[in-house]
Design a protein around this motif. Sequence first.
Motif, PDB file in Angstrom:
ATOM      1  N   ALA A 171      31.482   5.523 -34.796  1.00  0.00           N
ATOM      2  CA  ALA A 171      31.777   6.240 -36.038  1.00  0.00           C
ATOM      3  C   ALA A 171      32.736   7.401 -35.782  1.00  0.00           C
ATOM      4  N   ALA A 172      32.524   8.122 -34.676  1.00  0.00           N
ATOM      5  CA  ALA A 172      33.404   9.237 -34.333  1.00  0.00           C
ATOM      6  C   ALA A 172      34.820   8.745 -34.058  1.00  0.00           C
ATOM      7  N   ASN A 173      34.927   7.631 -33.345  1.00  0.00           N
ATOM      8  CA  ASN A 173      36.246   7.080 -33.048  1.00  0.00           C
ATOM      9  C   ASN A 173      36.986   6.684 -34.321  1.00  0.00           C
ATOM     10  N   ILE A 174      36.268   6.083 -35.246  1.00  0.00           N
ATOM     11  CA  ILE A 174      36.880   5.689 -36.515  1.00  0.00           C
ATOM     12  C   ILE A 174      37.343   6.921 -37.286  1.00  0.00           C
ATOM     13  N   GLY A 175      36.538   7.984 -37.258  1.00  0.00           N
ATOM     14  CA  GLY A 175      36.932   9.211 -37.939  1.00  0.00           C
ATOM     15  C   GLY A 175      38.207   9.804 -37.367  1.00  0.00           C
ATOM     16  N   LEU A 176      38.324   9.831 -36.043  1.00  0.00           N
ATOM     17  CA  LEU A 176      39.521  10.396 -35.425  1.00  0.00           C
ATOM     18  C   LEU A 176      40.737   9.506 -35.676  1.00  0.00           C
ATOM     19  N   ASP A 177      40.546   8.196 -35.664  1.00  0.00           N
ATOM     20  CA  ASP A 177      41.640   7.271 -35.983  1.00  0.00           C
ATOM     21  C   ASP A 177      42.136   7.508 -37.401  1.00  0.00           C
ATOM     22  N   ALA A 178      41.202   7.779 -38.324  1.00  0.00           N
ATOM     23  CA  ALA A 178      41.594   8.056 -39.709  1.00  0.00           C
ATOM     24  C   ALA A 178      42.481   9.291 -39.791  1.00  0.00           C
ATOM     25  N   VAL A 179      42.149  10.323 -39.000  1.00  0.00           N
ATOM     26  CA  VAL A 179      42.934  11.558 -39.017  1.00  0.00           C
ATOM     27  C   VAL A 179      44.302  11.345 -38.376  1.00  0.00           C
ATOM     28  N   TRP A 180      44.324  10.715 -37.225  1.00  0.00           N
ATOM     29  CA  TRP A 180      45.574  10.599 -36.476  1.00  0.00           C
ATOM     30  C   TRP A 180      46.555   9.605 -37.103  1.00  0.00           C
ATOM     31  N   PHE A 181      46.044   8.466 -37.550  1.00  0.00           N
ATOM     32  CA  PHE A 181      46.954   7.410 -38.020  1.00  0.00           C
ATOM     33  C   PHE A 181      46.662   6.899 -39.426  1.00  0.00           C
ATOM     34  N   GLY A 182      45.420   6.856 -39.837  1.00  0.00           N
ATOM     35  CA  GLY A 182      45.104   6.421 -41.191  1.00  0.00           C
ATOM     36  C   GLY A 182      45.345   4.960 -41.469  1.00  0.00           C
ATOM     37  N   GLU A 183      45.549   4.165 -40.418  1.00  0.00           N
ATOM     38  CA  GLU A 183      45.754   2.729 -40.595  1.00  0.00           C
ATOM     39  C   GLU A 183      44.403   2.066 -40.832  1.00  0.00           C
ATOM     40  N   ASP A 184      44.299   1.288 -41.906  1.00  0.00           N
ATOM     41  CA  ASP A 184      42.998   0.729 -42.269  1.00  0.00           C
ATOM     42  C   ASP A 184      43.030  -0.785 -42.316  1.00  0.00           C
ATOM     43  N   GLU A 185      42.232  -1.392 -41.447  1.00  0.00           N
ATOM     44  CA  GLU A 185      42.027  -2.842 -41.471  1.00  0.00           C
ATOM     45  C   GLU A 185      40.646  -3.157 -42.052  1.00  0.00           C
ATOM     46  N   GLY A 186      40.032  -2.154 -42.677  1.00  0.00           N
ATOM     47  CA  GLY A 186      38.689  -2.282 -43.212  1.00  0.00           C
ATOM     48  C   GLY A 186      37.686  -1.441 -42.471  1.00  0.00           C
ATOM     49  N   GLN A 187      38.083  -0.902 -41.291  1.00  0.00           N
ATOM     50  CA  GLN A 187      37.136  -0.155 -40.451  1.00  0.00           C
ATOM     51  C   GLN A 187      36.863   1.248 -40.988  1.00  0.00           C
ATOM     52  N   LEU A 188      37.738   1.787 -41.823  1.00  0.00           N
ATOM     53  CA  LEU A 188      37.539   3.160 -42.278  1.00  0.00           C
ATOM     54  C   LEU A 188      36.340   3.305 -43.215  1.00  0.00           C
ATOM     55  N   SER A 189      35.846   2.197 -43.739  1.00  0.00           N
ATOM     56  CA  SER A 189      34.673   2.254 -44.622  1.00  0.00           C
ATOM     57  C   SER A 189      33.358   2.293 -43.844  1.00  0.00           C
ATOM     58  N   VAL A 190      33.418   2.050 -42.536  1.00  0.00           N
ATOM     59  CA  VAL A 190      32.193   1.933 -41.737  1.00  0.00           C
ATOM     60  C   VAL A 190      31.346   3.213 -41.724  1.00  0.00           C
ATOM     61  N   PRO A 191      31.919   4.396 -41.447  1.00  0.00           N
ATOM     62  CA  PRO A 191      31.062   5.587 -41.395  1.00  0.00           C
ATOM     63  C   PRO A 191      30.298   5.853 -42.682  1.00  0.00           C
ATOM     64  N   LEU A 192      30.919   5.624 -43.836  1.00  0.00           N
ATOM     65  CA  LEU A 192      30.208   5.852 -45.087  1.00  0.00           C
ATOM     66  C   LEU A 192      29.039   4.881 -45.232  1.00  0.00           C
ATOM     67  N   LYS A 193      29.210   3.636 -44.810  1.00  0.00           N
ATOM     68  CA  LYS A 193      28.095   2.687 -44.841  1.00  0.00           C
ATOM     69  C   LYS A 193      26.944   3.207 -43.992  1.00  0.00           C
ATOM     70  N   MET A 194      27.265   3.764 -42.838  1.00  0.00           N
ATOM     71  CA  MET A 194      26.229   4.312 -41.969  1.00  0.00           C
ATOM     72  C   MET A 194      25.528   5.493 -42.639  1.00  0.00           C
ATOM     73  N   MET A 195      26.311   6.369 -43.262  1.00  0.00           N
ATOM     74  CA  MET A 195      25.725   7.519 -43.940  1.00  0.00           C
ATOM     75  C   MET A 195      24.791   7.075 -45.058  1.00  0.00           C
ATOM     76  N   ASN A 196      25.219   6.087 -45.804  1.00  0.00           N
ATOM     77  CA  ASN A 196      24.370   5.594 -46.890  1.00  0.00           C
ATOM     78  C   ASN A 196      23.118   4.908 -46.350  1.00  0.00           C
ATOM     79  N   PHE A 197      23.247   4.246 -45.211  1.00  0.00           N
ATOM     80  CA  PHE A 197      22.073   3.606 -44.612  1.00  0.00           C
ATOM     81  C   PHE A 197      21.043   4.654 -44.197  1.00  0.00           C
ATOM     82  N   PHE A 198      21.491   5.699 -43.512  1.00  0.00           N
ATOM     83  CA  PHE A 198      20.556   6.730 -43.062  1.00  0.00           C
ATOM     84  C   PHE A 198      20.060   7.590 -44.219  1.00  0.00           C
TER      85      PHE A 198
END
Length: 379
Positions: A266-293
Amino acid sequence: MGAYKTGNYRNLLKEIGKSDAEIKARIEEAVQTFFYDENERIYHDAGEDMGYLTDTGNNDARTEGMSYGMMMCVQLDMKKEFDRIWKWSKTYMFMDEGENEGYFAWSCQTDGTKNAYGPAPDGEEFYAMALFFASHRWGDGEGIFDYSKQARDILSACLHKGENGRQGAPMWNRDNGQILFVPGSPWTDPSYHLPHFYELFALWANEEDREFFKRAAKVSREYLVKACHGKTGLNPEYANFDGTPMDKELPWGIFCDFFSDAYRTAANIGLDAVWFGEDEGQLSVPLKMMNFFGTDLEAVRCAYKIDGTPLEKPVLHPLGLLATMAQGALAAADEDFETAKKWVEWFWNQPLRKGQRRYYDNCLYMFALLALSGNYRIY
Protein backbone atom coordinates in the motif's frame (compact mmCIF):
# COMPACT_ATOMS: atom_id res chain seq x y z
CA MET A 1 0.20 13.81 -13.39
CA GLY A 2 2.93 13.00 -10.90
CA ALA A 3 5.66 15.01 -9.22
CA TYR A 4 8.26 13.76 -11.70
CA LYS A 5 6.72 16.14 -14.22
CA THR A 6 5.18 18.79 -11.97
CA GLY A 7 7.68 19.00 -9.12
CA ASN A 8 4.74 19.20 -6.70
CA TYR A 9 4.68 16.82 -3.73
CA ARG A 10 1.41 16.53 -1.84
CA ASN A 11 1.59 17.30 1.90
CA LEU A 12 -1.26 15.33 3.46
CA LEU A 13 -0.20 16.28 6.97
CA LYS A 14 -0.79 19.92 6.13
CA GLU A 15 -4.09 19.01 4.47
CA ILE A 16 -5.36 17.51 7.74
CA GLY A 17 -4.53 20.74 9.54
CA LYS A 18 -0.98 20.35 10.85
CA SER A 19 1.18 23.45 10.66
CA ASP A 20 4.58 23.65 8.99
CA ALA A 21 6.15 24.10 12.44
CA GLU A 22 4.40 21.01 13.83
CA ILE A 23 5.43 18.89 10.85
CA LYS A 24 9.04 20.06 11.00
CA ALA A 25 9.19 19.34 14.72
CA ARG A 26 7.73 15.86 14.27
CA ILE A 27 10.30 14.99 11.59
CA GLU A 28 13.18 16.33 13.67
CA GLU A 29 12.00 14.38 16.70
CA ALA A 30 11.67 11.16 14.70
CA VAL A 31 15.12 11.58 13.15
CA GLN A 32 16.68 12.22 16.56
CA THR A 33 15.05 9.09 17.99
CA PHE A 34 15.73 6.85 15.02
CA PHE A 35 19.36 7.83 14.45
CA TYR A 36 20.74 9.20 17.71
CA ASP A 37 18.71 8.35 20.85
CA GLU A 38 20.87 6.07 22.98
CA ASN A 39 17.95 3.88 24.03
CA GLU A 40 15.72 3.79 20.95
CA ARG A 41 17.89 4.35 17.89
CA ILE A 42 18.18 1.90 15.02
CA TYR A 43 21.32 3.46 13.49
CA HIS A 44 24.76 3.01 15.06
CA ASP A 45 28.17 4.41 14.13
CA ALA A 46 30.87 1.79 13.59
CA GLY A 47 34.43 3.03 13.89
CA GLU A 48 35.53 6.27 12.30
CA ASP A 49 33.68 6.12 9.00
CA MET A 50 31.05 3.37 8.94
CA GLY A 51 27.63 2.73 10.40
CA TYR A 52 24.82 0.21 10.33
CA LEU A 53 21.14 -0.19 11.10
CA THR A 54 20.20 -3.11 13.28
CA ASP A 55 17.10 -5.26 13.17
CA THR A 56 16.35 -5.02 16.86
CA GLY A 57 14.17 -8.12 16.79
CA ASN A 58 16.90 -10.33 15.38
CA ASN A 59 20.06 -8.43 16.38
CA ASP A 60 21.49 -8.35 12.87
CA ALA A 61 22.01 -5.89 10.02
CA ARG A 62 19.98 -6.55 6.88
CA THR A 63 20.18 -5.15 3.38
CA GLU A 64 16.54 -4.17 3.81
CA GLY A 65 17.35 -1.87 6.72
CA MET A 66 20.71 -0.68 5.39
CA SER A 67 19.26 0.40 2.06
CA TYR A 68 16.23 1.89 3.81
CA GLY A 69 18.61 3.90 5.99
CA MET A 70 20.42 5.22 2.93
CA MET A 71 17.14 6.27 1.35
CA MET A 72 16.13 8.10 4.53
CA CYS A 73 19.51 9.83 4.68
CA VAL A 74 19.46 11.07 1.12
CA GLN A 75 15.91 12.37 1.60
CA LEU A 76 16.98 14.14 4.81
CA ASP A 77 20.27 15.47 3.38
CA MET A 78 22.33 13.43 5.85
CA LYS A 79 25.38 12.71 3.71
CA LYS A 80 27.72 11.69 6.52
CA GLU A 81 25.39 8.95 7.75
CA PHE A 82 24.60 7.90 4.17
CA ASP A 83 28.29 7.38 3.39
CA ARG A 84 28.86 5.50 6.63
CA ILE A 85 26.00 3.07 5.90
CA TRP A 86 27.12 2.60 2.32
CA LYS A 87 30.74 1.90 3.30
CA TRP A 88 29.59 -0.68 5.89
CA SER A 89 27.42 -2.32 3.23
CA LYS A 90 30.26 -2.49 0.69
CA THR A 91 32.79 -3.62 3.29
CA TYR A 92 30.80 -6.41 4.93
CA MET A 93 27.74 -7.25 2.85
CA PHE A 94 28.93 -6.99 -0.74
CA MET A 95 30.01 -10.26 -2.36
CA ASP A 96 32.79 -10.00 -4.92
CA GLU A 97 33.13 -13.67 -5.81
CA GLY A 98 31.12 -16.84 -6.19
CA GLU A 99 27.59 -17.45 -7.36
CA ASN A 100 26.27 -14.22 -5.84
CA GLU A 101 29.14 -11.96 -6.92
CA GLY A 102 27.80 -8.44 -7.41
CA TYR A 103 25.03 -8.86 -4.82
CA PHE A 104 24.83 -8.12 -1.09
CA ALA A 105 24.47 -10.74 1.66
CA TRP A 106 21.03 -10.08 3.08
CA SER A 107 22.01 -10.57 6.77
CA CYS A 108 25.17 -9.91 8.74
CA GLN A 109 26.01 -9.83 12.42
CA THR A 110 26.60 -6.34 13.70
CA ASP A 111 30.37 -6.97 13.68
CA GLY A 112 30.13 -7.57 9.92
CA THR A 113 30.26 -11.36 9.90
CA LYS A 114 27.93 -12.72 7.24
CA ASN A 115 24.98 -14.77 8.47
CA ALA A 116 24.09 -15.80 4.93
CA TYR A 117 25.50 -15.61 1.43
CA GLY A 118 22.23 -15.08 -0.39
CA PRO A 119 20.74 -11.70 -1.37
CA ALA A 120 17.27 -10.20 -0.96
CA PRO A 121 16.24 -8.18 -4.03
CA ASP A 122 14.42 -5.45 -2.11
CA GLY A 123 17.80 -4.42 -0.71
CA GLU A 124 19.37 -4.09 -4.14
CA GLU A 125 16.42 -2.02 -5.39
CA PHE A 126 16.70 0.47 -2.55
CA TYR A 127 20.51 0.60 -2.70
CA ALA A 128 20.39 1.50 -6.39
CA MET A 129 17.67 4.13 -6.01
CA ALA A 130 19.29 5.76 -2.99
CA LEU A 131 22.65 5.87 -4.80
CA PHE A 132 21.16 7.56 -7.86
CA PHE A 133 19.52 10.17 -5.64
CA ALA A 134 22.81 10.70 -3.78
CA SER A 135 24.57 11.25 -7.10
CA HIS A 136 22.05 13.88 -8.13
CA ARG A 137 21.83 15.59 -4.74
CA TRP A 138 25.48 15.61 -3.68
CA GLY A 139 27.49 14.71 -6.79
CA ASP A 140 29.61 11.65 -7.48
CA GLY A 141 32.84 11.04 -5.62
CA GLU A 142 35.59 8.50 -6.12
CA GLY A 143 35.71 4.74 -5.65
CA ILE A 144 32.67 3.40 -3.85
CA PHE A 145 31.37 6.97 -3.55
CA ASP A 146 30.99 7.25 -7.31
CA TYR A 147 27.33 6.81 -6.52
CA SER A 148 25.85 6.66 -10.01
CA LYS A 149 28.34 4.06 -11.23
CA GLN A 150 27.70 1.94 -8.15
CA ALA A 151 23.96 2.10 -8.81
CA ARG A 152 24.37 1.13 -12.46
CA ASP A 153 26.62 -1.76 -11.54
CA ILE A 154 24.07 -3.10 -9.04
CA LEU A 155 21.28 -2.99 -11.60
CA SER A 156 23.46 -4.58 -14.26
CA ALA A 157 24.18 -7.51 -11.96
CA CYS A 158 20.49 -7.79 -11.12
CA LEU A 159 19.61 -8.20 -14.79
CA HIS A 160 22.57 -9.94 -16.38
CA LYS A 161 23.88 -12.57 -13.99
CA GLY A 162 23.71 -15.93 -15.70
CA GLU A 163 24.50 -14.47 -19.10
CA ASN A 164 27.68 -15.11 -21.12
CA GLY A 165 29.05 -17.65 -18.66
CA ARG A 166 28.58 -15.39 -15.64
CA GLN A 167 27.75 -17.30 -12.46
CA GLY A 168 24.47 -16.99 -10.64
CA ALA A 169 20.95 -15.94 -11.48
CA PRO A 170 19.30 -12.55 -12.09
CA MET A 171 16.93 -10.82 -9.68
CA TRP A 172 14.33 -10.18 -12.35
CA ASN A 173 12.62 -12.72 -14.57
CA ARG A 174 13.72 -11.33 -17.89
CA ASP A 175 10.83 -12.98 -19.74
CA ASN A 176 7.90 -11.66 -17.72
CA GLY A 177 9.60 -8.55 -16.31
CA GLN A 178 8.85 -9.35 -12.67
CA ILE A 179 11.21 -9.03 -9.73
CA LEU A 180 11.86 -12.32 -7.91
CA PHE A 181 11.70 -13.20 -4.25
CA VAL A 182 15.32 -14.38 -4.52
CA PRO A 183 17.47 -14.79 -7.64
CA GLY A 184 16.20 -17.65 -9.76
CA SER A 185 13.05 -18.30 -7.72
CA PRO A 186 9.79 -19.18 -9.54
CA TRP A 187 7.72 -16.69 -7.53
CA THR A 188 7.74 -13.06 -6.45
CA ASP A 189 6.91 -10.84 -3.49
CA PRO A 190 4.27 -8.18 -4.31
CA SER A 191 5.87 -5.72 -1.88
CA TYR A 192 9.09 -5.87 -3.91
CA HIS A 193 7.31 -4.38 -6.95
CA LEU A 194 8.39 -0.71 -7.11
CA PRO A 195 7.26 0.69 -10.48
CA HIS A 196 8.13 4.24 -9.38
CA PHE A 197 11.74 3.13 -8.96
CA TYR A 198 11.76 1.33 -12.30
CA GLU A 199 10.60 4.47 -14.13
CA LEU A 200 13.76 6.18 -12.87
CA PHE A 201 16.00 3.18 -13.50
CA ALA A 202 14.74 3.39 -17.09
CA LEU A 203 16.30 6.86 -17.26
CA TRP A 204 19.53 6.33 -15.33
CA ALA A 205 20.60 2.66 -15.60
CA ASN A 206 23.05 1.50 -18.25
CA GLU A 207 21.57 2.27 -21.63
CA GLU A 208 21.21 -1.41 -22.49
CA ASP A 209 19.00 -1.91 -19.41
CA ARG A 210 16.65 1.04 -19.80
CA GLU A 211 14.06 -0.55 -22.06
CA PHE A 212 13.71 -3.48 -19.66
CA PHE A 213 13.03 -1.23 -16.67
CA LYS A 214 10.48 0.81 -18.60
CA ARG A 215 8.63 -2.42 -19.34
CA ALA A 216 9.05 -3.60 -15.73
CA ALA A 217 7.29 -0.46 -14.45
CA LYS A 218 4.18 -1.22 -16.47
CA VAL A 219 4.37 -4.93 -15.69
CA SER A 220 4.54 -4.25 -11.95
CA ARG A 221 1.56 -1.90 -11.94
CA GLU A 222 -0.48 -4.48 -13.83
CA TYR A 223 0.78 -7.22 -11.54
CA LEU A 224 -0.28 -5.40 -8.38
CA VAL A 225 -3.86 -5.30 -9.65
CA LYS A 226 -3.77 -9.10 -9.93
CA ALA A 227 -1.99 -9.74 -6.63
CA CYS A 228 -4.26 -7.49 -4.53
CA HIS A 229 -7.68 -8.95 -3.77
CA GLY A 230 -10.41 -7.27 -5.79
CA LYS A 231 -12.61 -6.55 -2.76
CA THR A 232 -10.31 -6.25 0.26
CA GLY A 233 -7.20 -4.93 -1.51
CA LEU A 234 -5.06 -7.27 0.62
CA ASN A 235 -2.08 -8.98 -0.99
CA PRO A 236 -0.09 -12.05 0.09
CA GLU A 237 3.45 -12.11 1.39
CA TYR A 238 4.61 -14.16 -1.60
CA ALA A 239 2.76 -14.75 -4.84
CA ASN A 240 2.96 -16.57 -8.14
CA PHE A 241 3.63 -14.72 -11.35
CA ASP A 242 -0.10 -14.69 -12.13
CA GLY A 243 -0.81 -12.90 -8.84
CA THR A 244 -2.28 -15.86 -6.98
CA PRO A 245 -0.95 -16.47 -3.43
CA MET A 246 2.12 -18.71 -3.36
CA ASP A 247 1.02 -21.42 -0.93
CA LYS A 248 3.97 -23.79 -1.26
CA GLU A 249 5.39 -24.62 2.15
CA LEU A 250 8.90 -23.24 2.56
CA PRO A 251 11.47 -24.15 5.23
CA TRP A 252 10.40 -21.06 7.18
CA GLY A 253 6.64 -21.58 6.77
CA ILE A 254 3.75 -20.75 4.45
CA PHE A 255 3.47 -17.11 3.46
CA CYS A 256 0.29 -16.77 1.44
CA ASP A 257 -1.50 -14.44 3.88
CA PHE A 258 -1.53 -10.69 4.42
CA PHE A 259 1.31 -10.31 6.90
CA SER A 260 4.43 -8.25 7.59
CA ASP A 261 6.11 -8.06 4.16
CA ALA A 262 2.77 -7.47 2.49
CA TYR A 263 2.04 -4.25 4.37
CA ARG A 264 4.55 -2.36 2.24
CA THR A 265 2.50 -2.72 -0.94
CA ALA A 266 0.00 0.00 0.00
CA ALA A 267 2.85 2.39 0.83
CA ASN A 268 4.56 1.65 -2.47
CA ILE A 269 1.36 2.35 -4.38
CA GLY A 270 0.94 5.64 -2.52
CA LEU A 271 4.45 6.80 -3.40
CA ASP A 272 4.00 5.73 -7.04
CA ALA A 273 0.84 7.84 -7.14
CA VAL A 274 2.79 10.88 -5.95
CA TRP A 275 5.83 10.44 -8.16
CA PHE A 276 4.21 9.35 -11.42
CA GLY A 277 0.44 8.98 -11.11
CA GLU A 278 0.34 6.26 -13.75
CA ASP A 279 -2.68 4.05 -13.10
CA GLU A 280 -3.18 0.52 -14.38
CA GLY A 281 -5.86 -0.02 -11.73
CA GLN A 282 -3.46 -0.33 -8.77
CA LEU A 283 -4.16 3.14 -7.38
CA SER A 284 -7.55 1.98 -6.09
CA VAL A 285 -5.97 -0.70 -3.88
CA PRO A 286 -5.22 1.36 -0.72
CA LEU A 287 -8.79 2.66 -0.51
CA LYS A 288 -10.11 -0.91 -0.74
CA MET A 289 -7.86 -1.80 2.17
CA MET A 290 -9.05 1.19 4.18
CA ASN A 291 -12.66 0.27 3.58
CA PHE A 292 -11.95 -3.34 4.54
CA PHE A 293 -10.39 -2.37 7.87
CA GLY A 294 -13.09 0.22 8.45
CA THR A 295 -12.97 2.74 11.26
CA ASP A 296 -11.86 0.44 14.06
CA LEU A 297 -8.12 0.42 14.66
CA GLU A 298 -8.48 -2.91 16.46
CA ALA A 299 -9.03 -4.46 13.03
CA VAL A 300 -5.30 -4.11 12.32
CA ARG A 301 -4.36 -6.25 15.32
CA CYS A 302 -4.60 -9.65 13.63
CA ALA A 303 -3.48 -11.23 10.36
CA TYR A 304 -5.82 -12.09 7.50
CA LYS A 305 -6.15 -14.22 4.46
CA ILE A 306 -6.31 -11.95 1.45
CA ASP A 307 -10.07 -12.51 1.13
CA GLY A 308 -10.47 -10.95 4.57
CA THR A 309 -10.80 -14.10 6.66
CA PRO A 310 -9.24 -13.30 10.06
CA LEU A 311 -6.52 -15.60 11.37
CA GLU A 312 -5.66 -16.46 14.94
CA LYS A 313 -2.30 -14.81 14.50
CA PRO A 314 -1.49 -11.38 15.95
CA VAL A 315 0.13 -8.66 13.90
CA LEU A 316 3.84 -8.42 14.72
CA HIS A 317 4.11 -4.86 13.44
CA PRO A 318 0.92 -2.89 14.10
CA LEU A 319 2.58 0.49 13.71
CA GLY A 320 4.13 -0.64 10.43
CA LEU A 321 0.71 -1.64 9.12
CA LEU A 322 -0.83 1.67 10.20
CA ALA A 323 2.05 3.65 8.65
CA THR A 324 1.81 1.91 5.30
CA MET A 325 -1.97 2.31 5.20
CA ALA A 326 -1.56 6.02 5.90
CA GLN A 327 1.07 6.34 3.17
CA GLY A 328 -1.35 4.58 0.83
CA ALA A 329 -3.69 7.55 1.34
CA LEU A 330 -1.51 9.41 -1.16
CA ALA A 331 -3.21 7.35 -3.88
CA ALA A 332 -6.74 8.35 -2.82
CA ALA A 333 -8.82 10.41 -5.21
CA ASP A 334 -10.32 13.68 -3.97
CA GLU A 335 -13.73 12.11 -3.47
CA ASP A 336 -12.18 9.50 -1.18
CA PHE A 337 -10.23 11.95 0.93
CA GLU A 338 -12.46 11.75 4.02
CA THR A 339 -11.77 8.02 4.33
CA ALA A 340 -8.05 8.48 3.66
CA LYS A 341 -7.86 11.40 6.09
CA LYS A 342 -8.81 9.17 9.03
CA TRP A 343 -5.78 6.96 8.45
CA VAL A 344 -3.46 9.93 8.19
CA GLU A 345 -4.82 11.34 11.46
CA TRP A 346 -4.43 7.96 13.18
CA PHE A 347 -0.85 7.82 11.95
CA TRP A 348 -0.10 11.33 13.23
CA ASN A 349 -1.34 10.36 16.67
CA GLN A 350 0.96 7.33 16.94
CA PRO A 351 4.48 7.64 18.38
CA LEU A 352 7.46 5.66 17.17
CA ARG A 353 7.46 2.13 18.53
CA LYS A 354 9.69 1.28 21.46
CA GLY A 355 11.20 -2.02 22.51
CA GLN A 356 12.66 -5.05 20.82
CA ARG A 357 10.42 -5.14 17.75
CA ARG A 358 10.75 -1.46 16.86
CA TYR A 359 13.05 -1.81 13.80
CA TYR A 360 10.60 -2.69 11.03
CA ASP A 361 7.74 -0.56 12.40
CA ASN A 362 9.91 2.51 12.77
CA CYS A 363 11.45 2.15 9.32
CA LEU A 364 7.97 2.13 7.80
CA TYR A 365 6.95 4.99 10.10
CA MET A 366 9.88 7.11 8.91
CA PHE A 367 9.05 6.55 5.25
CA ALA A 368 5.39 7.38 5.85
CA LEU A 369 6.31 10.55 7.75
CA LEU A 370 8.50 11.69 4.86
CA ALA A 371 5.96 10.78 2.19
CA LEU A 372 2.93 12.28 3.94
CA SER A 373 4.78 15.56 4.53
CA GLY A 374 5.87 15.87 0.90
CA ASN A 375 9.49 15.07 1.74
CA TYR A 376 9.97 11.71 0.00
CA ARG A 377 11.19 13.08 -3.29
CA ILE A 378 12.85 12.34 -6.60
CA TYR A 379 16.37 13.73 -6.82
